[in-house]
Design a protein around this motif. Structure first.
Motif, PDB file in Angstrom:
ATOM      1  N   ASP A 139      36.088  71.534   4.292  1.00 54.24           N
ATOM      2  CA  ASP A 139      36.965  72.633   3.758  1.00 54.24           C
ATOM      3  C   ASP A 139      36.317  73.862   3.077  1.00 54.24           C
ATOM      4  OD1 ASP A 139      39.112  70.874   4.180  1.00 54.24           O
ATOM      5  OD2 ASP A 139      39.407  70.385   1.930  1.00 54.24           O
ATOM      6  N   ALA A 140      35.140  73.549   2.356  1.00 56.17           N
ATOM      7  CA  ALA A 140      34.692  75.107   1.851  1.00 56.17           C
ATOM      8  C   ALA A 140      33.893  75.489   3.096  1.00 56.17           C
ATOM      9  CB  ALA A 140      33.531  74.373   0.868  1.00 56.17           C
ATOM     10  N   GLY A 141      33.500  74.696   3.880  1.00 55.69           N
ATOM     11  CA  GLY A 141      32.705  75.442   5.185  1.00 55.69           C
ATOM     12  C   GLY A 141      33.840  76.366   5.976  1.00 55.69           C
ATOM     13  N   ARG A 142      34.846  75.720   6.208  1.00 54.51           N
ATOM     14  CA  ARG A 142      36.046  76.339   6.928  1.00 54.51           C
ATOM     15  C   ARG A 142      36.210  77.817   6.169  1.00 54.51           C
ATOM     16  NH1 ARG A 142      40.415  73.605   6.675  1.00 54.51           N
ATOM     17  NH2 ARG A 142      38.998  71.828   7.295  1.00 54.51           N
ATOM     18  N   ARG A 143      36.496  77.555   4.789  1.00 51.83           N
ATOM     19  CA  ARG A 143      36.820  78.897   4.384  1.00 51.83           C
ATOM     20  C   ARG A 143      35.547  79.900   4.097  1.00 51.83           C
ATOM     21  NH1 ARG A 143      39.217  77.543  -1.557  1.00 51.83           N
ATOM     22  NH2 ARG A 143      38.303  75.460  -1.198  1.00 51.83           N
ATOM     23  N   LEU A 144      34.478  79.354   4.129  1.00 49.67           N
ATOM     24  CA  LEU A 144      33.462  80.072   3.983  1.00 49.67           C
ATOM     25  C   LEU A 144      33.228  80.848   5.342  1.00 49.67           C
ATOM     26  CD1 LEU A 144      31.324  80.906   1.924  1.00 49.67           C
ATOM     27  CD2 LEU A 144      29.893  79.055   2.781  1.00 49.67           C
ATOM     28  N   GLU A 145      33.580  80.653   6.438  1.00 48.13           N
ATOM     29  CA  GLU A 145      33.477  81.253   7.633  1.00 48.13           C
ATOM     30  C   GLU A 145      34.670  82.268   7.759  1.00 48.13           C
ATOM     31  OE1 GLU A 145      33.865  78.797  10.995  1.00 48.13           O
ATOM     32  OE2 GLU A 145      31.673  78.040  11.051  1.00 48.13           O
ATOM     33  N   GLU A 146      35.805  82.147   7.040  1.00 49.23           N
ATOM     34  CA  GLU A 146      36.667  83.314   7.096  1.00 49.23           C
ATOM     35  C   GLU A 146      36.509  84.346   6.084  1.00 49.23           C
ATOM     36  OE1 GLU A 146      40.209  81.064   5.986  1.00 49.23           O
ATOM     37  OE2 GLU A 146      40.306  79.592   7.663  1.00 49.23           O
ATOM     38  N   SER A 147      36.055  84.062   4.921  1.00 48.74           N
ATOM     39  CA  SER A 147      35.614  85.099   3.949  1.00 48.74           C
ATOM     40  C   SER A 147      34.267  85.191   3.694  1.00 48.74           C
ATOM     41  CB  SER A 147      36.305  84.924   2.731  1.00 48.74           C
ATOM     42  OG  SER A 147      35.777  83.618   2.167  1.00 48.74           O
ATOM     43  N   GLU A 148      33.534  85.723   4.416  1.00 54.62           N
ATOM     44  CA  GLU A 148      31.996  85.818   4.622  1.00 54.62           C
ATOM     45  C   GLU A 148      31.439  86.216   3.193  1.00 54.62           C
ATOM     46  OE1 GLU A 148      28.825  84.725   5.639  1.00 54.62           O
ATOM     47  OE2 GLU A 148      30.115  84.987   7.282  1.00 54.62           O
ATOM     48  N   GLY A 149      30.643  85.294   2.963  1.00 59.36           N
ATOM     49  CA  GLY A 149      29.617  85.859   1.729  1.00 59.36           C
ATOM     50  C   GLY A 149      30.417  85.417   0.150  1.00 59.36           C
ATOM     51  N   ASP A 150      31.458  84.786   0.399  1.00 61.56           N
ATOM     52  CA  ASP A 150      32.005  84.629  -0.967  1.00 61.56           C
ATOM     53  C   ASP A 150      31.191  83.568  -1.880  1.00 61.56           C
ATOM     54  OD1 ASP A 150      33.573  83.775  -3.259  1.00 61.56           O
ATOM     55  OD2 ASP A 150      35.314  84.088  -2.332  1.00 61.56           O
ATOM     56  N   LEU A 151      30.518  84.192  -3.157  1.00 64.16           N
ATOM     57  CA  LEU A 151      29.641  83.506  -3.608  1.00 64.16           C
ATOM     58  C   LEU A 151      30.257  82.026  -4.135  1.00 64.16           C
ATOM     59  CD1 LEU A 151      26.645  84.694  -4.742  1.00 64.16           C
ATOM     60  CD2 LEU A 151      27.553  83.189  -6.416  1.00 64.16           C
ATOM     61  N   ALA A 152      31.566  82.135  -4.772  1.00 67.29           N
ATOM     62  CA  ALA A 152      32.251  81.261  -5.381  1.00 67.29           C
ATOM     63  C   ALA A 152      32.314  79.937  -4.299  1.00 67.29           C
ATOM     64  CB  ALA A 152      33.619  81.555  -5.927  1.00 67.29           C
ATOM     65  N   ILE A 153      32.831  80.241  -3.260  1.00 67.74           N
ATOM     66  CA  ILE A 153      32.870  79.265  -2.174  1.00 67.74           C
ATOM     67  C   ILE A 153      31.830  78.628  -1.812  1.00 67.74           C
ATOM     68  CG2 ILE A 153      33.858  78.847   0.193  1.00 67.74           C
ATOM     69  CD1 ILE A 153      36.142  80.760  -0.195  1.00 67.74           C
ATOM     70  N   GLU A 154      30.723  79.479  -1.737  1.00 66.05           N
ATOM     71  CA  GLU A 154      29.486  79.014  -1.395  1.00 66.05           C
ATOM     72  C   GLU A 154      28.880  77.939  -2.267  1.00 66.05           C
ATOM     73  OE1 GLU A 154      25.080  81.052  -0.026  1.00 66.05           O
ATOM     74  OE2 GLU A 154      27.011  82.224  -0.075  1.00 66.05           O
ATOM     75  N   ARG A 155      29.279  78.388  -3.586  1.00 66.95           N
ATOM     76  CA  ARG A 155      28.657  77.587  -4.640  1.00 66.95           C
ATOM     77  C   ARG A 155      29.449  76.296  -4.544  1.00 66.95           C
ATOM     78  NH1 ARG A 155      25.759  77.766  -8.781  1.00 66.95           N
ATOM     79  NH2 ARG A 155      26.182  76.777 -10.820  1.00 66.95           N
ATOM     80  N   ARG A 156      30.757  76.073  -4.225  1.00 72.92           N
ATOM     81  CA  ARG A 156      31.605  74.962  -4.053  1.00 72.92           C
ATOM     82  C   ARG A 156      31.152  74.163  -3.012  1.00 72.92           C
ATOM     83  NH1 ARG A 156      34.464  71.093  -4.914  1.00 72.92           N
ATOM     84  NH2 ARG A 156      36.269  70.494  -3.638  1.00 72.92           N
ATOM     85  N   PHE A 157      30.564  74.759  -1.953  1.00 69.15           N
ATOM     86  CA  PHE A 157      30.031  73.934  -0.794  1.00 69.15           C
ATOM     87  C   PHE A 157      28.740  73.224  -1.312  1.00 69.15           C
ATOM     88  CE2 PHE A 157      27.066  73.568   2.928  1.00 69.15           C
ATOM     89  CZ  PHE A 157      27.883  73.226   3.740  1.00 69.15           C
ATOM     90  N   HIS A 158      27.795  73.959  -2.033  1.00 71.19           N
ATOM     91  CA  HIS A 158      26.716  73.465  -2.509  1.00 71.19           C
ATOM     92  C   HIS A 158      26.878  72.256  -3.464  1.00 71.19           C
ATOM     93  CE1 HIS A 158      22.980  73.223  -5.056  1.00 71.19           C
ATOM     94  NE2 HIS A 158      22.304  73.170  -3.651  1.00 71.19           N
ATOM     95  N   GLN A 159      27.959  72.452  -4.033  1.00 69.89           N
ATOM     96  CA  GLN A 159      28.197  71.379  -5.078  1.00 69.89           C
ATOM     97  C   GLN A 159      28.860  70.122  -4.525  1.00 69.89           C
ATOM     98  OE1 GLN A 159      31.214  73.226  -7.712  1.00 69.89           O
ATOM     99  NE2 GLN A 159      29.749  73.755  -9.323  1.00 69.89           N
ATOM    100  N   CYS A 160      29.588  70.328  -3.501  1.00 71.18           N
ATOM    101  CA  CYS A 160      29.847  69.054  -2.563  1.00 71.18           C
ATOM    102  C   CYS A 160      28.872  68.502  -1.916  1.00 71.18           C
ATOM    103  CB  CYS A 160      31.090  69.455  -1.471  1.00 71.18           C
ATOM    104  SG  CYS A 160      32.395  69.955  -2.170  1.00 71.18           S
TER     105      CYS A 160
END
Lengths: 256, 256
Positions: A139-160
DNA sequence: AGACATAACTTATATGATAAGTTCAAGGTT
DNA sequence: AACCTTGAACTTATCATATAAGTTATGTCT
């Protein structure tokens, strides 16, 4: 007044140390996580010392991660967790510039053991836990591709990502492994955060990272421990390479 | 000066926690082992809190093993060591009856990694350290055969055994491994001591144990990391089998 | 120079007081 | 009956102050 009989039982030891030791014994012997210690006042009379002494002893146990303190409530025996241990690892890693690489080196061994055991022993709910984290990464990966560079989502990805590895450790059924891997994620997370702020981006494309985890999960599902070990090793070696590369062209932001 | 600005900077955190965090940062950022913290009085004025608060914060750091306290002297920043970590592992292992086996399982992975690295990287003095422990084992072993059942000598033997593994970890050049192996020896030693008192003797003959270590040392000397890994694995599997066996016919001696 | 007394500093512990959280039950409102 | 309010009892957080007992440095005296 009774002159602190119990507290000074061992000569040359401070009252605080003595009380801390006695409380530790008490906890080990007849308490389990979730239970409350007696109130400060009660312990003070029981051990024949002042409340101050009791409080300092409890603070020591809290530092060790043995109890948790909160205002208005009695101290509670903690669930064993790697968090306190993580602080400690951070301390070990601190000095050496290569400390973080030492940590990664050790992590490799443990993660391989962890996934190997997980493939053999994972229960249904444990497996679900891993899959849950995997889904989070997707999920986080998909959303990260759409909104490039969102640090919050990136953080979420890393947490997962971290959560994925912790879930595997949990599935291994080995508490020591679980705690150690949980612990190691503390300094690693800190390092990630700092490198992020230093503009050192991860070079690995998302799909590659996700695919690697997918592969690992698949091996665990199939209960193929050998394949799981190999997949994990590849994944970690790749990310270690990446980390090393990021570390090398780092000082761009400092002077020189 | 305003009223304890620094201490209550983060809402919802106690003054003690805040001071402990600030001191931790201070130590991480600009102190090295052996240096002294400021006096309690000085910190109290600096952070705008009472001496009691400072003392409790320091006790927390001491619990983590970050500083050492002694009366009349200021708190001193500790050398990182596995001892505090060992207490923690003991705590993790405590509940589970199989906790000790979990520990042995993890130890196997780490020791194999440790000896593998040691074979590759051991410096001359590090090698000498290992040889020193080996010699200690031989001596103790010889004296143990003459005076059968001397517990002091047996203890010495066991210490050299543990020291041997710690020396290898040191030779690996990886601080994290060193600390973890040092840490694991704490609960293991405790377990050994208890099983000893319970009259559960090690079934392995001395020569076999010594030979196994000799073999490992030899591989490290020859810088043959693969052979070293194999030798270590064999040694640990053998001693794990022994431990398991001892554990199985254990309860005969409990009540006496 | 070396031994020893002493002052200055520092931590260890105790006492007492106040503030501010938590818990729980009695009682009132809807 | 279910829900909220209020207050008493308990508990921890922090402070100020005082005394005892270690450690260290500074002397003086032999």
């Amino acid at each position: 007044m009774p002159e602190s009989v119990a507290a000074k039982s061992v000569e040359g030891q401070t009252a605080v140390a003595s009380v801390a030791a006695q409380l530790t014994d008490l906890i080990y012997a007849e308490m389990t996580p979730g239970l409350s210690l007696p109130s400060e006042a009660e312990m003070a009379t029981r051990y024949g010392v002042s409340r101050v002494t009791i409080r300092e002893a409890i603070k020591m146990l809290a530092g060790r991660g043995l109890v948790e303190i909160s205002r208005g409530r009695r101290a509670v025996v903690s669930e064993p967790s790697g968090k306190a241990l993580g602080e400690f690892l951070g301390w070990i890693v601190q000095y050496d510039p290569k400390g973080m690489f030492d940590l990664v080196e050790v992590r490799m061994s443990l993660e391989i053991k962890s996934v190997s055991l997980a493939a053999k022993r994972a229960t249904r709910p444990a497996l679900a836990g891993i899959e849950n984290m995997m889904q989070g990464m997707r999920d986080a990966g998909r959303r990260l591709e759409e909104s490039e560079g969102d640090l919050a989502i990136e953080r979420r990805f890393h947490q997962c990502d971290v959560g994925f590895h912790e879930a595997i450790a949990l599935a291994s059924g080995n508490r020591v492994i679980t705690s150690l891997i949980e612990a190691m994620s503390v300094p690693l997370e800190r390092s990630f955060f700092m490198s992020r702020r230093g503009k050192v981006l991860r070079g690995l494309p998302l799909e590659s990272t996700i695919a690697a985890h997918e592969k690992i999960l698949d091996c665990v599902r199939k209960r193929d421990s050998q394949a799981a070990e190999i997949a994990m090793r590849q994944h970690l070696e790749e990310s270690a390479r990446d980390m090393r590369a990021a570390f090398d062209n780092r000082p761009a932001t400092v002077k020189t």
